[in-house]
Design an enzyme around this catalytic site. Structure first.
Site, mmCIF file in Angstrom:
data_model
loop_
_atom_site.group_PDB
_atom_site.id
_atom_site.type_symbol
_atom_site.label_atom_id
_atom_site.label_comp_id
_atom_site.label_asym_id
_atom_site.label_seq_id
_atom_site.Cartn_x
_atom_site.Cartn_y
_atom_site.Cartn_z
ATOM 1 N N SER A 5 4.962 7.171 -2.200
ATOM 2 C CA SER A 5 3.791 6.762 -1.385
ATOM 3 C C SER A 5 4.062 5.625 -0.560
ATOM 4 O O SER A 5 3.173 5.204 0.298
ATOM 5 C CB SER A 5 2.643 6.542 -2.540
ATOM 6 O OG SER A 5 2.258 7.848 -2.971
ATOM 7 N N SER B 127 0.732 7.828 -0.581
ATOM 8 C CA SER B 127 -0.691 7.387 -0.702
ATOM 9 C C SER B 127 -0.603 5.994 -0.021
ATOM 10 O O SER B 127 -2.303 5.644 0.332
ATOM 11 C CB SER B 127 -1.153 7.145 -2.133
ATOM 12 O OG SER B 127 -0.299 6.268 -2.676
ATOM 13 N N LYS C 131 -2.222 -3.018 -0.701
ATOM 14 C CA LYS C 131 -2.987 -1.773 -0.760
ATOM 15 C C LYS C 131 -4.130 -1.815 -1.864
ATOM 16 O O LYS C 131 -3.995 -2.857 -2.432
ATOM 17 C CB LYS C 131 -1.735 -0.929 -1.614
ATOM 18 C CG LYS C 131 -2.159 0.606 -1.598
ATOM 19 C CD LYS C 131 -0.912 1.180 -2.219
ATOM 20 C CE LYS C 131 -1.330 2.860 -2.334
ATOM 21 N NZ LYS C 131 -0.144 3.669 -2.994
#
Length: 438
Positions: free
Chosen positions: A166, A142, A66
């Site tokens: 997330s 997310s 990420k």
């Protein structure tokens, strides 16, 4: 090229890089790729295999990270143009360094919600990744790009962060496995924070075994094969009530079908209420959530600069408003949360896991969320509602794909703080049941 009946690591990474090059003009899943470094890492893994050397079960596997993990020498933007001129990271994040030492071929950084502050997955700066099952729908946030990268097979394993769901939300909405370890199990050094109290680092993959492998390496443990927990006699609590409202019919039907399969395999399924604790946590966080208050501290310096004007108002507005929360209110909130987490731990002692849908709905369409702020807020709350319970009460949790549903949805299992290995063992058994029975 094939070696010992398997595709070489170099072949696999070339296939991925070719696919990504074909869509380079509309790339929304990855924000950064490392083609030269990945080729070198893949070649090194292949060379080790030719002479019978292995760094472990992750050697030569394709991993994405990420956009909030530090990579030495480059700026960590955390999905935001506002951080584009921030100083470059001095070194890799601890988890990135551990993955490299284990032989992981890190293909690139995946897209995310700006500052990790939403469960939907929209990003006004770098574009919104479309859901792997239907690109007109959200990927979930997310860790949006992480979920898509695994589901579309541009990475074997994706590493995300989970502060209120997330990792598990994009896993559920894209039809893959997502694991949130107990907070503190995986080091946060070199990870751009949202909430130091709630942040956890977790993997997304197509199997529980791959999630367990990545988790062990990131936690500094020796990877070991998972022994599935016997389903016969497994104690499963169902927290019916508030967490089962506003549910899509397909999700509800898939969940009940999953429970019937578990009962047929010998699991003991019974309602196990936690609504009183949810109500108390909701009251404690009515004025502000822990994540929003801590995010305001993280971004305090940035808020004083012109760069803050670049932040999406849907992200920057709520964060800025929480800067006014007084210190005594925040400290009392932390104390109350600790007390409620202790009660929840006691509440979960009679069961092995709690089971519930990861999200009550399948992935919503992107366009209406871009156009309607009220719909955006309601949808964000709905997607976060179930998974955030694990973060609020300091639990470990995993999302597994529920079979037999047209659009992906997840079955989520909660276990007590520190019971990560037990949860993964249970999840492996449930995963195998779903493969055989449904």
């Amino acid at each position: 090229m094939r070696e010992s009946g398997k595709r070489s690591a170099r072949d696999k990474i070339e296939e991925v890089l070719t696919r990504l090059a074909e869509r380079a003009n509309d790339e929304r899943v990855f924000l950064k790729l490392y083609p030269d470094a990945t080729r070198l890492a893949a070649d090194a893994a292949d060379a080790r295999r030719r002479v019978g050397i292995s760094l472990g079960p992750l050697d030569g596997r394709i991993v994405s990270i990420k956009d909030l993990f530090d990579v030495g020498g480059e700026t960590t933007t955390a999905g935001s143009a506002a951080l584009a001129v921030a100083p470059p990271a001095v070194r890799d994040a601890t988890v990135v360094a551990r993955l490299r030492r284990a032989g992981a071929v890190i293909v690139g950084k995946t897209n995310m919600t700006e500052f990790a502050f939403s469960g939907i997955g929209l990003n006004r700066h770098f574009g919104t990744p479309g859901n792997a099952a239907d690109p007109t729908r959200v990927a979930g946030g997310s860790s949006s790009g992480a979920g898509v990268s695994v589901a579309e097979d541009t990475s074997d394993i994706a590493i995300g962060s989970d502060t209120g769901g997330s990792v598990r939300i994009p896993a559920a909405l894209n039809g893959v496995v997502g694991f949130k370890p107990t907070h503190g199990r995986v080091p946060l050094a070199g990870v751009f924070p949202l909430s130091s109290t709630l942040d956890s680092i977790g993997p997304l993959a197509r199997t529980v075994a791959d999630c367990a492998l990545a988790d062990a390496i990131m936690a500094g443990e020796e990877p070991a094969e998972i022994a599935p927990f016997p389903l016969s006699g497994l104690r499963i609590g169902i927290p019916r009530g508030r967490l089962f409202g506003d549910m899509d019919a397909a999700v509800g039907e898939g969940f009940e079908r999953s429970l019937r399969a578990l009962e047929a395999a010998g699991a003991r399924v019974a309602d196990h209420s936690i609504d009183d604790l949810l109500a108390e946590m909701r009251e404690a966080t009515r004025a502000a959530s822990i994540a929003s208050v801590e995010a305001a501290e993280v971004h305090a310096d940035l808020m004083a600069t012109q760069a803050w004007s670049l932040v999406d108002p849907r992200i920057g507005g709520p964060i800025a408003r929480r800067a006014a929360v007084p210190a005594h209110a925040y400290i009392r909130l932390l104390r109350r949360r600790s007390a409620l987490a202790a009660v929840m731990d006691e509440r979960l002692m009679p069961v092995d896991v709690l089971a519930l849908p990861t999200t009550p709905v399948v992935a919503p369409a992107i366009q209406p969320l871009l156009e309607d702020n009220d719909l955006y807020d309601r949808t964000d709350g709905l997607l976060l509602r179930n998974p955030q319970v694990a973060n609020q009460f300091d639990l470990t949790a995993i999302s597994l794909p529920m079979p037999g549903i047209n659009l992906p949805a997840g079955l989520m299992l909660f276990a007590r703080n520190g019971h990560d290995h037990h949860l993964l063992s249970v999840a492996a058994a449930v995963e195998e049941l779903f493969r055989r029975a449904l």
